[in-house]
Enzyme design. Structure first.
Site, PDB file in Angstrom:
ATOM      1  N   HIS A   1      37.238  36.877  35.807  1.00  0.00           N
ATOM      2  CA  HIS A   1      38.188  37.776  36.570  1.00  0.00           C
ATOM      3  C   HIS A   1      37.144  38.467  37.802  1.00  0.00           C
ATOM      4  CE1 HIS A   1      39.855  42.102  36.242  1.00  0.00           C
ATOM      5  NE2 HIS A   1      40.431  41.476  37.165  1.00  0.00           N
TER       6      HIS A   1
ATOM      7  N   GLU B   1      33.875  39.702  35.642  1.00  0.00           N
ATOM      8  CA  GLU B   1      33.946  39.672  34.108  1.00  0.00           C
ATOM      9  C   GLU B   1      33.985  38.264  33.925  1.00  0.00           C
ATOM     10  OE1 GLU B   1      36.035  44.069  33.061  1.00  0.00           O
ATOM     11  OE2 GLU B   1      37.280  42.407  33.579  1.00  0.00           O
TER      12      GLU B   1
ATOM     13  N   ASN C   1      39.633  46.991  33.093  1.00  0.00           N
ATOM     14  CA  ASN C   1      40.833  47.685  32.884  1.00  0.00           C
ATOM     15  C   ASN C   1      41.032  48.355  31.568  1.00  0.00           C
ATOM     16  OD1 ASN C   1      42.131  46.962  35.213  1.00  0.00           O
ATOM     17  ND2 ASN C   1      42.442  44.903  34.653  1.00  0.00           N
TER      18      ASN C   1
END
Length: 660
Positions: free
Chosen positions: A144, A156, A195
């Protein structure tokens, strides 16, 4: 597929993330295919990639020849088979919908080489579920990136339930080759790290406004100027897109439960298609061109407490479920969201007991599951903090074999860390690295520590480098790589501590010892000291950050001279090169270094910490560093330290900063 075998990267999806990832890969020297389903999409993505490379060259961030070479490495394609038939790694960056991604993987399997790795750039969807569509779940993981990929440092790397360890290691190494910092997400969990913290934070902000407990302006003033985040919560929501945040929350709601149900205000914004900047209106109105105006003095302690509690609860859940650890969570939010401090540290600084009380009060009043205290937060509160509550000299629990940690007499706020392997010239082995990390974590958790002095035991060596004799007992390349990564991590943690660090060098500072000294903010040496990076004489290279950190201190030319010649340099030469701040008499080193640390300990701790953060952030990305600098400047204008500094200046006295 081993990392060393990776030569070709296929990026599926030519949108803003896809073409950004392709650009990063091409700049790193990889052959890249950029594919999308329509020629128009591919051409537009490639044009954006070319524009970005030209801008980097125009701003002297890269050489023009480097930009042209990167363009030549990217092949824009529509035909899927042509895009992936020779790929070693596929990075999927198609729209954030499970059905679309699954369809892509079904097609990919028909053409992809058997040994190739697959990584999804998803920001929240299940890696496990996506991998099960393929015939290679063990060679599938999450990768990510953050927007824009060219600027943002974090990647990530997410493990699915079936992901094999060699896959994760290869993708982490690829991220590093891209010039990024990978953070491992150990388990497949919605939102991963960044997130998982940010989206519930924005949702809690919406709850506050929905329940008439605060206004949009109050929340954003609190988050931006009191908490020091780079943007207000609603300002950030409008930038990322309220529909995107809503979609992530819906997925969390579906998989994690009612605690993540979208707040009424967010549902209202999405229902009205007020999605943020991209539609001209969100929580703010952008159609008149004025954009966001956030008052600097409208913050609320109650709002800050609520939002800190929400973040701390998510950190606790991530830790309890073994998704990540507090240090990695903090690093991820620092790099991926521009936080001035990580959420675990922010929560520790506030006090976890109070945040638990805030959540319990909210649950008692509303019964809403979002206020249920996570097991990890409750355990951290009992342990004295996410990063531990022990401090130097607290109760004797901190006992070291390779270090000594004391508080020098006559100083206030100074901790003194001594490398204590005098018989082996204070060389650094794995045990010392482990104890150094423990000491750093303890010092970070101790609010009384305002500066750190590091010296070596005796007058022969600060540290003569890595303990090569013990390390050479294993010639396994994987173990050697892990040792390098470990040293990089510990040294990086030292460099990023909130307080100033002084290295007092007496004697040799060679190899890993010089790399350790490079992590300090200021370096003082005795005249008899000798410094150098002799690794190349052994057929090695500096492996604990020396190839990167030294050039930022002395410049790339001098760094290459020091490393490539593998020479030893006297203290005066290293002062002239800019590595040392001062050279003092042989008997004066400890007094001068201690005095310097004491002077720094008397400085304004909030301003010092934010200065270090801005400078580190700006090393590879000046614009990002300037953004942190501006946010810090705004935050500091509202501190008591500023008022004390002004009052002391006008009264012609020394300031007494308290870090408030």
């Amino acid at each position: 597929m081993e990392f060393e075998e990776i030569e070709t990267v296929a990026v599926l999806g030519a949108g803003s993330m896809g073409h950004g990832i392709a650009e990063v890969a091409a700049l790193a020297g990889y052959e890249v295919t950029l594919r999308d389903i329509e020629r128009e999409f591919v051409d537009d993505g490639y044009e954006q990639l070319v524009w970005s490379l030209d801008k980097l060259a125009e701003k002297d961030r890269i050489e023009e020849a480097e930009a042209e070479a990167a363009k030549d490495r990217v092949t824009p394609l529509v035909d899927l088979e042509a895009a992936i038939e020779d790929a070693d790694v596929v990075i999927e960056a198609v729209p954030e919908r499970m059905d679309i991604k699954k369809d892509v993987y079904t097609e990919v399997e028909a053409h992809l080489p058997e040994g190739a790795l697959v990584a999804s750039n998803t920001s929240s969807l299940s890696i496990t579920e996506l991998s099960e569509v393929t015939e290679r779940p063990g060679r599938f993981c999450g990768m990510h990136f953050f927007n824009p990929p060219v600027r943002m440092q974090l990647v990530e790397v997410i493990s699915g339930a079936h992901t094999e360890e060699p896959t994760l290691e290869a993708i982490e190494a690829l991220a590093e080759a891209f010039g990024k910092t990978p953070v491992r997400v150990r388990k497949d969990s919605p939102g991963f790290i960044v997130n998982r913290v940010l989206v519930p934070l924005m949702n809690e902000a919406c709850h506050l406004v929905s329940n008439d407990e605060a206004t949009v302006e109050t929340v954003d003033s609190t988050t931006k100027f009191d908490m020091g985040l780079p943007m207000g919560a609603f300002e950030l929501a409008d930038l990322t897109g309220n529909d995107v945040n809503y979609s992530v929350l819906e997925y969390m709601h579906e998989t994690l439960g009612d605690a993540y149900e979208p707040a009424p205000l967010l549902e209202e914004k999405v229902g009205n298609e007020e999605l943020g900047k991209k539609t001209g209106k969100g929580f703010y109105d952008y159609e008149d061109g004025e954009g966001v105006e956030i008052p600097t003095d409208a913050g609320s302690e109650a709002v800050e407490r609520r939002l800190l509690a929400a973040m701390a609860n998510e950190v606790g859940a991530l830790v309890a479920n073994d998704v990540s650890n507090p240090s990695d969570i903090d690093q991820a939010l620092l790099l991926g969201a521009g936080f001035p401090e990580g959420p675990a540290k922010m929560a520790d600084d506030h006090g976890l007991d109070d945040l638990v009380d805030a959540l319990e009060a909210g649950h008692g009043e509303t019964g809403h599951p979002r206020f249920e205290v996570s097991e990890g937060l409750r355990e951290a509160a009992e342990d004295g903090g996410f990063h531990g509550g022990e401090a130097p000299g607290d109760d004797g629990d901190l006992e070291f074999e390779t270090l000594e940690l004391t508080v020098p007499e006559g100083t206030e706020g100074v901790a003194h860390l001594v490398l204590d392997r005098e018989a082996r010239m204070n060389t650094i082995n794995e045990a010392l690295l482990d104890e150094l990390e423990t000491a750093i974590d303890a010092l970070e958790a101790d609010e009384s520590v305002r500066a750190l002095l590091i010296t070596g035991r005796g007058d022969r060596a600060f540290s003569a480098g890595a303990d090569v004799t013990s390390m050479a007992s294993s010639a396994d390349p994987l173990e050697a790589r892990q040792l390098s990564k470990k040293g990089q991590s510990v040294f990086g943690k030292l460099e990023a501590v909130r307080f100033p660090v002084v290295a007092g060098i007496d004697g040799y500072a060679l190899g890993g010892g010089m790399e350790l000294a490079a992590c300090a903010d200021l370096r003082v040496a005795s005249r008899r000291s000798e410094l150098g990076q002799p690794e190349l004489n052994l057929g090695l290279l500096p492996g604990w950050g020396g190839t990167q950190r030294l050039k930022h201190i002395v410049g790339e030319g001098r760094a290459k001279e020091i490393i490539l010649t593998a020479e030893r340099y006297d203290a005066e030469t290293m002062r002239d090169y800019g590595f040392l701040n001062e050279v003092v008499g042989n008997g004066e080193l400890l007094d001068r270094a201690t005095g310097l640390a004491a002077d720094l300990a008397a400085g304004p701790p909030i301003a010092q910490e934010m200065t270090k953060t801005a400078m580190l952030k700006g090393r590879e990305d000046t614009e990002a560093g300037l953004e942190v600098e501006a946010g810090a400047f705004g935050h500091l204008l509202n501190t008591e330290d500023l008022m004390e500094g002004v009052a002391a200046f006008t009264s012609d006295r020394d300031p007494e900063f308290e870090g408030k």
